[in-house]
Write a protein that holds these residues in place. Structure first.
Motif, PDB file in Angstrom:
ATOM      1  N   ASN A  24      46.323  39.872 -97.341  1.00  0.00           N
ATOM      2  CA  ASN A  24      45.646  39.293 -98.498  1.00  0.00           C
ATOM      3  C   ASN A  24      46.603  39.039 -99.651  1.00  0.00           C
ATOM      4  N   SER A  25      47.693  39.793 -99.725  1.00  0.00           N
ATOM      5  CA  SER A  25      48.614  39.627-100.845  1.00  0.00           C
ATOM      6  C   SER A  25      49.697  38.588-100.571  1.00  0.00           C
ATOM      7  N   VAL A  26      50.260  38.546 -99.357  1.00  0.00           N
ATOM      8  CA  VAL A  26      51.360  37.616 -99.078  1.00  0.00           C
ATOM      9  C   VAL A  26      50.968  36.489 -98.131  1.00  0.00           C
ATOM     10  N   GLY A  27      49.775  36.512 -97.592  1.00  0.00           N
ATOM     11  CA  GLY A  27      49.332  35.498 -96.641  1.00  0.00           C
ATOM     12  C   GLY A  27      49.371  36.033 -95.217  1.00  0.00           C
ATOM     13  N   HIS A  28      48.473  35.523 -94.406  1.00  0.00           N
ATOM     14  CA  HIS A  28      48.335  36.039 -93.048  1.00  0.00           C
ATOM     15  C   HIS A  28      49.560  35.748 -92.193  1.00  0.00           C
ATOM     16  N   ASN A  29      50.105  34.538 -92.290  1.00  0.00           N
ATOM     17  CA  ASN A  29      51.260  34.200 -91.449  1.00  0.00           C
ATOM     18  C   ASN A  29      52.469  35.066 -91.782  1.00  0.00           C
ATOM     19  N   GLU A  30      52.758  35.221 -93.064  1.00  0.00           N
ATOM     20  CA  GLU A  30      53.909  36.023 -93.485  1.00  0.00           C
ATOM     21  C   GLU A  30      53.705  37.488 -93.100  1.00  0.00           C
ATOM     22  N   ALA A  31      52.520  38.025 -93.325  1.00  0.00           N
ATOM     23  CA  ALA A  31      52.244  39.421 -92.981  1.00  0.00           C
ATOM     24  C   ALA A  31      52.353  39.640 -91.469  1.00  0.00           C
ATOM     25  N   ALA A  32      51.831  38.712 -90.693  1.00  0.00           N
ATOM     26  CA  ALA A  32      51.911  38.833 -89.234  1.00  0.00           C
ATOM     27  C   ALA A  32      53.369  38.804 -88.779  1.00  0.00           C
ATOM     28  N   ARG A  33      54.187  37.955 -89.402  1.00  0.00           N
ATOM     29  CA  ARG A  33      55.598  37.890 -89.041  1.00  0.00           C
ATOM     30  C   ARG A  33      56.296  39.199 -89.386  1.00  0.00           C
ATOM     31  N   ARG A  34      56.018  39.753 -90.571  1.00  0.00           N
ATOM     32  CA  ARG A  34      56.663  40.994 -90.998  1.00  0.00           C
ATOM     33  C   ARG A  34      56.283  42.165 -90.099  1.00  0.00           C
ATOM     34  N   LEU A  35      55.025  42.209 -89.699  1.00  0.00           N
ATOM     35  CA  LEU A  35      54.536  43.357 -88.933  1.00  0.00           C
ATOM     36  C   LEU A  35      54.640  43.165 -87.424  1.00  0.00           C
ATOM     37  N   GLY A  36      54.944  41.958 -86.981  1.00  0.00           N
ATOM     38  CA  GLY A  36      55.038  41.697 -85.549  1.00  0.00           C
ATOM     39  C   GLY A  36      53.687  41.693 -84.871  1.00  0.00           C
ATOM     40  N   LEU A  37      52.691  41.178 -85.576  1.00  0.00           N
ATOM     41  CA  LEU A  37      51.330  41.124 -85.043  1.00  0.00           C
ATOM     42  C   LEU A  37      50.906  39.680 -84.830  1.00  0.00           C
ATOM     43  N   PRO A  38      49.964  39.438 -83.937  1.00  0.00           N
ATOM     44  CA  PRO A  38      49.385  38.102 -83.840  1.00  0.00           C
ATOM     45  C   PRO A  38      48.606  37.775 -85.121  1.00  0.00           C
ATOM     46  N   VAL A  39      48.698  36.523 -85.562  1.00  0.00           N
ATOM     47  CA  VAL A  39      48.022  36.107 -86.785  1.00  0.00           C
ATOM     48  C   VAL A  39      46.509  36.284 -86.655  1.00  0.00           C
ATOM     49  N   ALA A  40      45.981  35.994 -85.480  1.00  0.00           N
ATOM     50  CA  ALA A  40      44.538  36.110 -85.275  1.00  0.00           C
ATOM     51  C   ALA A  40      44.065  37.557 -85.433  1.00  0.00           C
ATOM     52  N   THR A  41      44.832  38.494 -84.923  1.00  0.00           N
ATOM     53  CA  THR A  41      44.474  39.909 -85.044  1.00  0.00           C
ATOM     54  C   THR A  41      44.438  40.322 -86.504  1.00  0.00           C
ATOM     55  N   LEU A  42      45.471  39.939 -87.224  1.00  0.00           N
ATOM     56  CA  LEU A  42      45.547  40.276 -88.638  1.00  0.00           C
ATOM     57  C   LEU A  42      44.424  39.599 -89.412  1.00  0.00           C
ATOM     58  N   GLY A  43      44.116  38.372 -89.059  1.00  0.00           N
ATOM     59  CA  GLY A  43      43.005  37.659 -89.705  1.00  0.00           C
ATOM     60  C   GLY A  43      41.672  38.349 -89.461  1.00  0.00           C
ATOM     61  N   ASN A  44      41.474  38.852 -88.252  1.00  0.00           N
ATOM     62  CA  ASN A  44      40.241  39.579 -87.937  1.00  0.00           C
ATOM     63  C   ASN A  44      40.126  40.848 -88.777  1.00  0.00           C
ATOM     64  N   TRP A  45      41.233  41.582 -88.899  1.00  0.00           N
ATOM     65  CA  TRP A  45      41.215  42.814 -89.697  1.00  0.00           C
ATOM     66  C   TRP A  45      40.918  42.505 -91.160  1.00  0.00           C
ATOM     67  N   ALA A  46      41.539  41.454 -91.689  1.00  0.00           N
ATOM     68  CA  ALA A  46      41.331  41.092 -93.098  1.00  0.00           C
ATOM     69  C   ALA A  46      39.883  40.649 -93.325  1.00  0.00           C
ATOM     70  N   ARG A  47      39.336  39.877 -92.382  1.00  0.00           N
ATOM     71  CA  ARG A  47      37.951  39.421 -92.509  1.00  0.00           C
ATOM     72  C   ARG A  47      36.983  40.603 -92.456  1.00  0.00           C
ATOM     73  N   LYS A  48      37.209  41.527 -91.531  1.00  0.00           N
ATOM     74  CA  LYS A  48      36.344  42.705 -91.434  1.00  0.00           C
ATOM     75  C   LYS A  48      36.416  43.549 -92.697  1.00  0.00           C
ATOM     76  N   GLN A  49      37.614  43.634 -93.282  1.00  0.00           N
ATOM     77  CA  GLN A  49      37.763  44.415 -94.515  1.00  0.00           C
ATOM     78  C   GLN A  49      37.003  43.751 -95.662  1.00  0.00           C
ATOM     79  N   ARG A  50      37.081  42.420 -95.752  1.00  0.00           N
ATOM     80  CA  ARG A  50      36.350  41.699 -96.807  1.00  0.00           C
ATOM     81  C   ARG A  50      34.849  41.844 -96.628  1.00  0.00           C
ATOM     82  N   GLU A  51      34.386  41.701 -95.392  1.00  0.00           N
ATOM     83  CA  GLU A  51      32.945  41.735 -95.126  1.00  0.00           C
ATOM     84  C   GLU A  51      32.363  43.141 -95.212  1.00  0.00           C
TER      85      GLU A  51
END
Length: 106
Positions: A24-51
């Motif tokens: 949420n702070s640096v963007g999903h693509n950048e965060a996924a690259r930094r953490l070595g995660l798939p963007v979709a996985t990170l997007g799902n976690w962020a969406r669940k946290q918001r909801e």
């Protein structure tokens, strides 16, 4: 193995919450690259946290506290210091690489 060779992994609730915050702070693509995660996985976690207020039910209690304890703050400071050291190293490497390639292009 999942798509693009990313193995199925188990992540802690705390990691998911922190990864969603980073996304949420640096963007999903950048965060996924930094953490070595798939963007979709990170997007799902962020969406669940918001909801739902947290990426997982167990993490909701740790995120919703008004004032973190001293040990939590110390852990956060330690994490931020490590992140800063890593960023400084990245900058140093990039500056050396820039100088090297600039020398070769003359």
């Amino acid at each position: 193995m999942g798509e693009k060779g990313v193995p199925n992994r188990r992540y802690t609730d705390e990691f998911r919450v922190e990864a969603a915050r980073l996304a949420n702070s640096v963007g999903h693509n950048e965060a996924a690259r930094r953490l070595g995660l798939p963007v979709a996985t990170l997007g799902n976690w962020a969406r669940k946290q918001r909801e739902g207020g947290a990426a997982t039910p167990g993490a909701a209690a740790s995120v919703s506290r008004a004032k973190p304890g001293v040990s939590e703050l110390e852990a956060e400071v330690s994490r931020l210091r490590k992140e800063l050291a890593s960023a400084k190293l990245d900058v140093e490497i990039l500056s050396k690489a820039t100088a090297y390639f600039a020398k070769g292009s003359r």
